[in-house]
Each structure stands twice: as structure tokens, then as C-alpha cells.
Design an enzyme around this catalytic site. Structure first.
Site, short mmCIF file in Angstrom:
data_model
loop_
_atom_site.label_atom_id
_atom_site.label_comp_id
_atom_site.label_asym_id
_atom_site.label_seq_id
_atom_site.Cartn_x
_atom_site.Cartn_y
_atom_site.Cartn_z
N ASP A 81 1.42 -6.16 -0.24
CA ASP A 81 0.35 -6.88 0.43
C ASP A 81 0.57 -8.39 0.38
OD1 ASP A 81 -0.98 -4.51 0.98
OD2 ASP A 81 -2.20 -4.60 -0.84
N TYR A 101 5.93 -1.28 -10.92
CA TYR A 101 5.19 -2.53 -10.75
C TYR A 101 4.88 -3.16 -12.09
CZ TYR A 101 4.28 -1.77 -5.76
OH TYR A 101 4.42 -1.60 -4.41
#
Length: 258
Positions: free
Chosen positions: A53, A111
Site C-alpha cells: 500500500d 513482513y
């Protein structure tokens, strides 16, 4: 047509995410511009392992590039990096089997989320400064609940309507180093905003507003609360994409080199 595997790092703070958009600066868009500039070819395909994003960074994003060129990969790598913005760097470019697919062959995505416990000059674009005192031990305990195949419908939305919200989390761990708290999460795939909502929920545990039982209930029945706790994008880093035969690291690459 030859296929190349690209491993890319980028500072996402000034981009509208990975995916190409006509009227916005994106990581993919900048890469496509560089490819056109270096190869003088417009007929190629670039495909990423996953979308990040706006504001999210990457230490090891992977993409594959299909392009008809005789230019050796080591020369192409050098020339691409020369024309790319300093906020984007291709760390590796290798020729691979034409059947390799950056997204569909990925086994796990790793992540790291960076929380700062103090005000820092590097905070706004690269971490989340949590002003309240954090009970990191409580966060680490609750983080273990994330591991396994679970229904994450309270934490994110699937790619398409009616898609599955089942996600297998292979590893979830909290590390504390000086004034930093790093949350490492490795999964088969992730729903939209899932990692940031997982992190935000842990922070609520850390500041004492949620309990271990509260988080357990998010898996037993749908709740809209995790969406309200979504952590800011700048603290999130796509650390690595794993493929067949690669062993998941006990510690994230960034932690090893911090």
C-alpha cells in the site's frame, strides 16, 4: 521470451503503493519507466509478488520481468539502477525458468513492522511512534495466537468478494531492541491491511486496552474493532518473499543487520 527475477528494495513513503496507476507515482510505474529507458522496448511484462500500500516499504520485494533482450543481467541491473530514483534499488537481477512466477510461486511473505518507543527524527516516514508505555511481554504472548491456519475475517478483506479469509501464519514474533519494537510476521499470503491490523491490535494489548481473551474472540467471531486499530503504513516493511526450497529465517533480515 526470457524471464528475469528482480529483488527490489524501496522507500515507499512518497509513492502510492506498488501497483501501477495512470495518474500517480508508484513503485511499479517507476520501474516500468526505467525498463523502457534502458532497454528501449515497450513490449514487456512486469509482475510483482504482491502489492504494497501507499507509504509501505520493501527490503525484498520480488518481481519477474519478461523482456526480449540480449543485454546481460549484470549490465541491465547497473543501468536500471542508474536511472531509477534513489528511493528504489534493484538488489539482484537473474535469469530464471520461464515458468517461474513471482506471485504464484511464492510460498511465504515476510513482513516487519517497526514501532518506536520514543520520538525520533526518522519516525514519521519509517516507523510508528507509540507514545504510551508498552508492555512488550504481553504483546509477545498474544502474538503467539496469530500462528497457524486461522480465519482472519476480523483483520482484513479478501482480494475479491466471497474470497476466503483463511490465512496460514507460519511465524509471528515480537523483538525489542533498545527503543524499537519489531514485529515479524510470516504468512502464506495476507488479506488487505491484515498485517497492519494485527500490529495495531498488539499495540492495544501493549497499552492495556485489550486482553488476550479479547484477541481470541476476534478469531471466534467477526469484529470490526481491529480495523479501528490499523497501524500506520510507514512502519511496515515487506522484508522478504520465500520460494520453494528456501528456509524461513528465525529472525528477519533487517533485525540481523540493524
Amino acid at each position: 521470451m526470457p524471464r528475469y527475477k528482480l529483488t527490489i528494495e524501496y522507500d515507499g513513503s512518497r509513492y502510492k503503493g506498488w501497483q501501477f496507476q495512470k495518474n500517480a507515482d508508484t513503485i511499479m510505474g517507476k520501474l516500468m519507466d526505467a525498463i523502457k529507458d534502458v532497454f528501449k522496448i515497450s513490449n514487456f511484462e512486469l509482475y510483482g509478488a504482491g502489492r504494497t500500500d501507499a507509504g509501505v516499504h520493501a527490503l525484498g520485494q520480488v518481481a519477474h520481468l519478461d523482456i526480449d533482450s540480449a543485454m546481460p543481467p549484470y549490465i541491465a541491473l547497473k543501468r536500471l539502477n542508474e536511472v531509477l530514483p534513489v528511493s528504489i534499488n534493484i538488489n539482484e537481477m537473474i535469469k530464471v525458468n520461464p515458468r517461474f512466477h513471482a506471485r504464484y510461486d511464492a510460498k511465504y511473505r515476510s513482513y516487519v513492522y517497526h514501532i518506536s518507543k520514543r520520538r525520533t527524527a526518522f519516525g514519521k516516514d519509517y516507523s510508528w511512534w507509540v507514545k504510551e508505555p508498552l508492555n512488550v511481554e504481553a504483546m509477545a504472548t498474544v502474538c503467539k495466537q496469530y500462528v497457524g491456519m486461522k480465519d482472519y475475517r476480523s483483520f482484513g478483506a479478501p482480494d475479491k468478494e466471497g474470497g476466503s479469509t483463511l490465512v496460514k501464519i507460519e511465524r509471528a514474533k515480537v523483538f525489542e531492541i533498545d527503543d524499537s519494537v519489531l514485529i515479524h510476521i510470516v504468512g502464506s499470503h495476507f488479506l488487505w491491511k491484515q498485517v497492519r491490523r494485527m500490529v495495531g491490535t498488539l499495540v492495544q494489548v501493549g497499552i492495556g486496552k485489550l486482553t488476550e481473551g479479547d484477541v481470541k474472540r476476534f478469531f471466534n467471531e467477526y469484529s470490526s474493532l481491529p480495523a479501528k486499530f490499523t497501524a500506520p503504513a510507514p512502519g511496515l516493511y515487506l522484508e522478504r518473499v520465500y520460494y520453494a526450497g528456501e528456509t524461513i529465517s528465525e529472525e528477519p533480515h533487517w533485525l540481523i543487520n540493524i
